[in-house]
Enzyme design. Structure first.
Site, PDB file in Angstrom:
ATOM      1  N   ASP A  28      26.870  17.072   4.420  1.00 25.49           N
ATOM      2  CA  ASP A  28      26.058  15.907   4.072  1.00 25.49           C
ATOM      3  C   ASP A  28      26.858  14.694   4.542  1.00 25.49           C
ATOM      4  O   ASP A  28      27.849  14.323   3.915  1.00 25.49           O
ATOM      5  CB  ASP A  28      25.845  15.899   2.545  1.00 25.49           C
ATOM      6  CG  ASP A  28      25.223  14.608   2.043  1.00 25.49           C
ATOM      7  OD1 ASP A  28      24.795  13.774   2.869  1.00 25.49           O
ATOM      8  OD2 ASP A  28      25.157  14.424   0.806  1.00 25.49           O
ATOM      9  N   LYS A  91      26.877   5.054   9.006  1.00 22.56           N
ATOM     10  CA  LYS A  91      25.642   5.814   9.187  1.00 22.56           C
ATOM     11  C   LYS A  91      24.450   4.904   9.505  1.00 22.56           C
ATOM     12  O   LYS A  91      23.526   5.277  10.210  1.00 22.56           O
ATOM     13  CB  LYS A  91      25.370   6.607   7.909  1.00 22.56           C
ATOM     14  CG  LYS A  91      24.171   7.522   7.967  1.00 22.56           C
ATOM     15  CD  LYS A  91      24.091   8.338   6.695  1.00 22.56           C
ATOM     16  CE  LYS A  91      22.870   9.206   6.628  1.00 22.56           C
ATOM     17  NZ  LYS A  91      22.882  10.057   5.431  1.00 22.56           N
ATOM     18  N   GLU A 191      17.510  15.531   5.043  1.00 25.86           N
ATOM     19  CA  GLU A 191      18.129  15.609   3.717  1.00 25.86           C
ATOM     20  C   GLU A 191      17.172  16.149   2.654  1.00 25.86           C
ATOM     21  O   GLU A 191      17.562  17.015   1.867  1.00 25.86           O
ATOM     22  CB  GLU A 191      18.684  14.233   3.315  1.00 25.86           C
ATOM     23  CG  GLU A 191      19.937  13.900   4.121  1.00 25.86           C
ATOM     24  CD  GLU A 191      20.271  12.424   4.172  1.00 25.86           C
ATOM     25  OE1 GLU A 191      19.623  11.629   3.458  1.00 25.86           O
ATOM     26  OE2 GLU A 191      21.175  12.057   4.948  1.00 25.86           O
TER      27      GLU A 191
END
Ligand code: AMP
Length: 625
Positions: A28, A91, A191
């Site tokens: 993740d 990100k 996700e």
């Protein structure tokens, strides 16, 4: 999880040596923190490695004086001491151009180069330049290194998760970061899909469910509606706010406390109060009352917080997330009653009112919060990694492509090779031919979208097939193959079958589509459906007529000696009449012109024409590019 793991060994056929097969993990890669998980071979269940928090790596990279990157907790401390050389939230920059992030530029404490509109952003620290891909690779490398230290094994393959709204460019950048960190990236996974897998949803091929994934982290909020059917995850809609998260809740506490401090201290106190506010938030969310004496600028101030005050000063933020959730449902055209399950993801879902609001909205169904909300995405990624590594042959995890993919054929028409909602990975092949005699080069333009005309779709790229042996139009057989891999990356191959020449390209669109773009393209195709069909028919008629006129003139040139004056004259007249219909005539008039010319030329065409020309004249059975 320090344990003896079963080691798989494979044989390297070239060298004849035995090699240990590396571990496959789920990662993740988060905005604030990143985490790695893998399947425990003893239990078959996904686990996060290490003691509590040992592997939760802050997604922060500090660049030292000598230009060396440092990742994780140490880097996080440098956020306060060296904000200009410490990169957080990288990100948000992955796969983005300056234009994309311009509106939020003041958010970043480090220097993002204000470069050409279309270029991916770069970051400058003391005269050295870094790309978000390199910086993300540093974070991934740190996770890989820690996982290897704990397991004592090589980690070389991974599934990495990204938000559902990430476009092609952002996905590709994530994949590149993985590669740069020495990982074979088996798949880039959404996700919310990973979170569902962690709860075991989608693992049974017979299951059909519609679920809501509510993900409130430290700096971002996402809500997605997913449809799971036959182990295929379809993202029906996503909504959210990339600048709303736990940090904003902390900021509201600080604002509340500032009321108890003299105004001249406000700006100086804000930073130090932020950390205290986060601590207070966690305490009140855990059922305690927070109280502390705060020493600042020689004064002492009593700061307190309880759950009621916390919830009242942050209720507008909570409301915002619920509004996003409602619009996600609206976008997916679903009511609350049509949702089967809800999943909570992200550290901020530990705030009690999150669950209360969700239970209030979806009272009748299961709200999944039994797994650690910080770990759930990594755990699900580990499940998918395990499946993709071939360790579970009971499951096949598939995805679908959101928009149709095709190429432009004569007249600017969209010829679809892979229709939307096709399960990926997939491969489709179709044959085409040339439209002009002696054509030695063919350019194949690739488009994405639902409209009949390519001009209204989105161009992804172009492939040029050159070196086609010169042949009459219609004779070469060009096979175009579309291969869409599991990450949604398209490879196109074009081959001329007679000569065997071929060209291959991988289409990596620099700037992908947001969910809103996909939605707009779909909506456009629906609202223009009728007019599109009419236009397609018109274009097809015109194209056929143009082909016919061209072929007839070539035919007359070659075969004049074998025809009577009268035949040549009438053919020319009919061909000119057809040409005249091309400007301003409706489809039917053009078709009549084609019929007349066809009818007249058929008798002698059959008599004289060589096979190739005949096949071209008697209708187009393969599309021409
Ligand atoms: P994530 O990005 O998922 O790691 O989320 C981290 C966010 O969760 C931060 O804003 C934390 O303050 C918040 N958080 C972590 N634990 C708690 C808790 N017990 N109660 C409320 N918020 C929390």
């Amino acid at each position: 999880m320090r344990r003896s793991v079963l080691t798989k060994v494979s044989i390297n056929i070239k060298s004849g040596t035995l090699e240990e097969e590396g571990l496959v993990v789920g990662i993740d890669l988060g905005t604030t923190n990143s985490l790695v998980a893998l399947i425990n071979p003893d239990t078959g269940k996904p686990e996060v490695l290490g003691k509590a928090g040992e592997l939760l790596v802050p997604s922060v990279v500090h660049i030292t004086h000598d230009g060396f990157p440092v990742v994780g907790n140490i880097a996080r401390q440098a956020l306060i001491t060296h904000p200009e050389s410490t990169i957080f939230s990288v990100k948000r920059l992955l796969g983005r151009s300056y234009k994309d992030i311009e509106a939020h530029a003041p958010f970043y404490t480090y220097r993002i180069l204000d470069e050409a509109d279309e270029k991916l952003v770069r970051i400058e620290v003391s005269g050295k330049y870094f790309t978000p891909i390199e910086l993300s690779a540093e974070i991934l490398n740190e996770l890989k290194r820690r996982a290897e230290t704990i397991t004592g094994r090589t980690v070389n393959r991974a599934v990495i998760t990204v938000p559902a709204y990430f476009n092609d460019s952002q996905r590709q950048a994530t994949r590149d970061a993985g590669k740069m960190a020495g990982l074979e990236v088996l798949r880039i996974v959404n996700e919310p899909t990973a979170a569902s897998l962690a709860y075991g949803l989608g693992l049974k091929s017979t299951e059909a469910k519609t679920i809501v994934v509510y993900d409130l982290g430290g700096g971002t909020f996402d809500v997605s509606v997913l449809r799971i059917e036959d182990s295929v995850f379809e993202v029906l809609s996503t909504q959210g706010d990339t600048y709303l998260g736990g940090d904003d809740f902390d900021r509201e506490i600080v604002k509340y406390w500032l009321h108890f401090l003299p105004e001249q201290l406000h700006s100086g106190a804000f930073k130090s109060l932020r950390l205290l506010a986060e601590q207070a938030k966690k305490e009140v969310c855990g059922g305690k009352v927070f109280e502390e004496i705060y020493n600042h600028a020689g004064g002492q101030y009593r700061l307190s917080l309880d759950l009621t005050i916390f919830e009242s000063v942050t209720s507008h933020l909570m409301d915002k997330t619920i509004q996003s959730l409602q619009s996600a449902l609206k976008d997916a055209k679903l009511t609350h009653e049509e949702i089967d399950e809800v999943i909570m993801v992200g550290g901020s879902t530990r705030m009690p009112f999150v669950k209360q609001r969700l239970v209030g909205l979806f009272g009748h169904i299961q709200v999944n919060d039994s797994l650690n909300p910080d770990e759930v995405v990594a755990l699900g990624a580990a499940v998918e990694a395990d499946v993709l590594a071939g360790n579970r042959n009971d499951i096949l995890l598939l995805d679908v492509t959101p928009l149709s993919l095709g190429i432009e054929t004569l007249g600017g028409l969209m010829d679809v090779l892979i229709p939307r909602n096709t399960k990926i990975p997939c491969k489709y092949v179709k044959s085409y031919t040339t439209s002009v005699d002696g054509q030695v080069k063919m350019s194949i333009a690739v488009y994405q979208g639902e409209r009949e005309l390519t001009a209204e779709n989105r161009k992804l790229g172009e492939l040029v097939l050159s070196g086609i042996p010169a042949m009459p139009a219609g004779l070469p057989k060009i096979e175009v193959a579309f291969l869409l891999n599991a990450d949604g990356i398209l490879t196109i191959e074009a081959k001329e079958l007679k000569s065997g020449i071929n060209q291959q390209v991988e289409i990596k669109p620099q700037f992908g589509l947001s969910d809103a773009d996909v939605e707009r393209m779909l909506m456009d195709s629906i609202s223009h459906a009728k007019e599109d069909v009419a236009r397609r028919m018109h274009v097809e008629a015109r194209t056929e007529a143009e082909q016919m006129i061209y072929m007839v003139s070539r035919f007359l040139e070659k075969n004049a000696a074998l025809l009577s004056e009268d035949e040549i004259d009438t053919t020319r007249k009919l061909s000119n009449a057809l040409k005249a219909t091309l400007t301003n005539s409706d489809k039917d008039t053009i078709l009549q012109g084609i019929d007349s010319l066809n009818e007249y030329t058929r008798s002698f065409a059959e008599r004289l024409m060589n096979k190739a020309v005949l096949s071209s004249l008697s209708g187009t059975h393969i599309d021409r590019i």
